[in-house]
Scaffold this active site. Structure first.
Site, mmCIF file in Angstrom:
data_model
loop_
_atom_site.group_PDB
_atom_site.id
_atom_site.type_symbol
_atom_site.label_atom_id
_atom_site.label_comp_id
_atom_site.label_asym_id
_atom_site.label_seq_id
_atom_site.Cartn_x
_atom_site.Cartn_y
_atom_site.Cartn_z
ATOM 1 C CG LEU A 134 -2.029 -1.107 1.173
ATOM 2 C CD1 LEU A 134 -2.914 -1.021 2.408
ATOM 3 C CD2 LEU A 134 -2.884 -1.015 -0.087
ATOM 4 C CG ASN A 155 8.197 -3.205 0.782
ATOM 5 O OD1 ASN A 155 6.995 -3.147 1.017
ATOM 6 N ND2 ASN A 155 8.674 -3.517 -0.405
ATOM 7 C CG ASP A 180 4.214 -9.150 -5.055
ATOM 8 O OD1 ASP A 180 4.263 -8.173 -4.265
ATOM 9 O OD2 ASP A 180 5.235 -9.704 -5.493
#
Lengths: 306, 428
Positions: B67, B98, B309
């Site tokens: 996001l 991340n 993903d």
């Protein structure tokens, strides 16, 4: 007969007919460079930009002389890829240059595919002057011109390409070009320098140099860039011991076999000095023919016909 | 507030249910599921939807999404990503760590959850980092992060190279009942790589990422799971060798689960021949044999889940030389359409697809989703399996446009998404 694309991006995209057209045109231009006044007015008023993101002496000089001998205006831009970190993007640079209305931009770049990225964006012609480990089509064309002028024809010749095949754009372009013109190509080097599935490109593979050289008509050595690929082999000494083209190894080739090298050569590493300077070496002819091939490409991309 | 979804084929693998039934949602929860007569009682104040020809399933769960907030809000925000999720039929998404700052502390996890709740478009399950700063050196505070609301742990984007640290992560996570997700990639083998290693990388002159880089990492995780007895989940499986390793591990009773993403059963490495960076993704697109193996793995249950993903990037990261371009493609708004092709092609049955996109990811994450059982939250996705549509990146809710599927004709999509009984996306 004309080239089907506005750009020269790789040998893979060229048909045998187009390769012949370029070589024939180059043959006719070769004579210009032997004159006392080495200039013809053919491309007067055309603008050619050499955009070099990698250090280059011979390729850039060759393109520049080719343009000048055809009376085109040429300018050189030498820059460093480190600018990608802080500076302008490649696309922005390409569009900026396009806004100055050049006819042809020659690009050399350390990233494979960079000329393709530009070619898609701009109206003018793009010539790939070497991109990453991908292709160096003008080198392959000048190699093929050199072989043809010496051997008369490319068809059926046995060619060995020896060195760091994985990281050589010269090897990649020659594999495409030579196989397309009917040569039988063998690639050779230490196993870590042989790229995966390379045999699917239509070449034979061996890691044994004697086997690679035996009964060949052409032995093409590649520059070993130890500053770049130290991890691929243990030492220069070991490389030279097994892969240097010396007298004993060259003796295995067919009589009159040509010794080629795209330069700059590492004397004593991939080629012994006496071989580089010897009777069978055509290394300097390659340089001379490079100008003719580049003149031919500039001419053909500018709409000229033979 | 009552909503009656009438006449649809209802598929709920959590109760082995597949049939034309009516679904009644009351006060945000599943009230009843039954024949058309069950709703015959008090009809006052009931909003009725005739869904004949549609398929109603438990809200889809994407266990692997990015996001980008905090830190990369120009690529995606929790809000835009949530809207993209709802438009794609998802009611729950697990977002990877991340971000910048990395989700390795309570405050980042709480920030993500607070933002997600403010928007209230889908349920967001933060996946916290295994190691501080994703550096693979020191474990994050698993217990504190769990209390803050983290749903799982993963250093996604990087493999935890230190096997001892990964062993500790599995054992420590198990003590809190938390799942661990592994991004399997030996960084020494994939170093400087831009695409799958093989004929195409050789031709394009791009440094290759060998399939063994993934497979060696997968096999280590399997060994750790066997030794510790702790379950491990393998993210984005892309190679035939990984599928084989996971299949063998499952047969041996080792607690391993796995997901793949639609691009790994849809696209092959040949597509990179024009240096189009929208195909650049990690793990990279592989060969035809790998694509077939991933489909077989989905069909025989080796691969438990389909995740997106979803990896948004802007033109700044993508409109550059191929080897400098960022890896990743967005997928929330195309995943269902691409996955429905597996059903039409006979790879999966429709109930199996629902398992892989809802029930299984919920079970792996140990969250109470993926079911239409009475009393469950009214998270529901309505699918039109027949509608033809064309992927248009400019109509995406996502802030990013990095989809290789632009212009693709697809059949089937989510036409309505309900979260806790409330309509969050509606094309009906």
């Amino acid at each position: 007969m004309k080239l089907h694309s506005k750009d020269i991006l790789g040998m893979k995209e060229l048909t045998p007919g187009e390769i012949l057209l370029i070589l024939d045109t180059a043959d006719s231009f070769a004579e210009v460079s032997t004159r006392d006044i080495k200039k013809v007015p053919t491309l007067r008023g055309k603008t050619i930009i050499n955009l070099f993101y990698e250090a280059s002496t011979r390729t850039r000089t060759s393109f520049e002389l080719a343009a000048k001998r055809l009376s085109a205006d040429s300018i050189n831009i030498s820059t460093s890829t480190s600018s990608v970190v802080k500076g302008e993007t490649l696309i922005d640079t390409a569009r900026t240059l396009e806004a100055m209305n050049p006819d042809i931009v020659v690009i050399r770049h350390s990233a494979s595919g960079a000329p393709h990225l530009i070619a898609r964006m701009v109206r003018h012609s793009v010539i790939n002057g070497g991109d990453g480990f991908h292709e160096h089509p003008t080198q392959a064309l000048l190699d093929m011109l050199t072989i043809r002028r010496r051997k008369g024809s490319l068809k059926g010749l046995e060619v060995a390409i020896i060195g760091d095949i994985a990281h050589s754009r010269v090897a990649h372009s020659n594999i495409h070009g030579l196989t397309r013109m009917g040569c039988r190509v063998t690639v050779c080097g230490p196993a870590p320098m042989i790229p995966r599935d390379v045999e699917q490109l239509g070449v034979s593979v061996t890691c044994n140099m004697e086997e690679a050289v035996r009964n060949r008509d052409v032995v093409m050595m590649l520059r070993i860039q130890f500053e770049r690929h130290r991890a691929s082999f243990p030492s220069i000494r070991e490389y030279a011991k097994f892969y240097c083209l010396n007298e004993e190894r060259l003796a295995l080739a067919n009589p009159g076999a040509l010794v080629m090298h795209p330069g700059p050569i590492n004397r004593g590493t991939e080629i012994a000095p006496d071989i580089a300077d010897g009777m069978q070496s055509v290394i300097l002819e390659q340089v001379t023919n490079g100008i003719a091939v580049r003149m031919a490409l500039l001419y053909l991309l500018s709409g000229g016909s033979p | 507030m009552k909503r009656l979804l009438r006449g649809a084929r209802i598929i709920d693998p959590s109760q082995n249910l597949d049939g034309v039934l009516d679904l009644l949602i009351e006060d945000g929860r599943i009230r009843s599921l039954g024949g058309t007569t069950t709703a015959g009682g008090d009809l006052t104040g009931i909003e009725e939807w005739d869904l004949t020809g549609k398929i109603v399933v438990p809200g889809l769960v994407d266990m692997h999404t990015h996001l980008r907030e905090p830190g990369f809000e120009y690529k995606e925000t929790i809000r835009s990503g949530s809207e993209a999720a709802a438009a794609g039929g998802f009611t729950s998404v697990a977002c990877m760590a991340n971000t910048n700052p990395v989700n390795d502390t309570r405050s980042v996890t709480e920030f993500i959850l607070r933002k997600a709740r403010e928007h209230g478009i889908v349920r967001v399950y933060p996946v916290a980092a295994i190691s501080r700063g994703l550096r693979g050196e020191v474990l994050t505070e698993f217990g504190d992060l769990k209390e803050a609301g983290a749903a799982a742990f993963s250093d996604d984007g990087k493999w935890v190279v230190d096997s001892s640290l990964m062993r500790q992560a599995l054992e420590y996570a198990a003590s809190f009942g938390m799942p661990v997700i592994s991004h399997c990639e030996d960084p020494f083998l994939s170093k400087d790589g831009a695409m799958n290693e093989g004929r195409v990388s050789t031709e394009l002159g791009l440094q290759g990422i060998p399939s063994i880089g993934e497979e060696i990492a997968v096999r280590r995780e399997i060994a750790l799971a066997e030794y510790t007895g702790v379950p491990v989940h393998i993210a984005h499986v892309s190679t035939a060798g990984s599928v084989r390793a996971i299949r063998e591990a499952k047969k041996a009773g080792i607690p391993v689960t796995a997901e793949t993403a639609p691009h790994y059963f849809t696209l092959t490495e040949d597509l990179l021949e024009g240096y189009d960076t929208s195909y650049k993704v990690n793990p990279p697109l592989r060969g035809k044999r790998d694509v077939e193996a991933v489909k077989e793995g989905l069909a025989d249950g080796t691969i438990d889940a389909i995740a997106t993903d979803h990896a948004p990037h802007s033109s700044i990261e993508k409109d550059v030389e191929f080897e400098y371009a960022a890896c990743g493609m967005i997928g929330l708004e195309t995943a269902l359409g691409l996955s429905l092709k597996l059903v039409r092609d006979g790879v999966l049955t429709m109930p199996q697809l629902v398992e892989k996109m809802s029930l299984h990811p919920a079970r792996i994450l140990r969250i109470p989703r993926g079911t239409l059982k009475e009393g469950a939250d009214g998270d529901v996705t309505v699918i039109d399996p027949d509608v033809f549509w064309k992927v248009r990146v400019d109509s995406f809710r996502s802030l990013s446009r990095n989809s290789p599927f632009h212009g693709w004709p697809l059949q089937g999509k989510a036409v309505m998404t309900l979260l806790g009984g409330e309509i969050r996306h509606n094309e009906l």
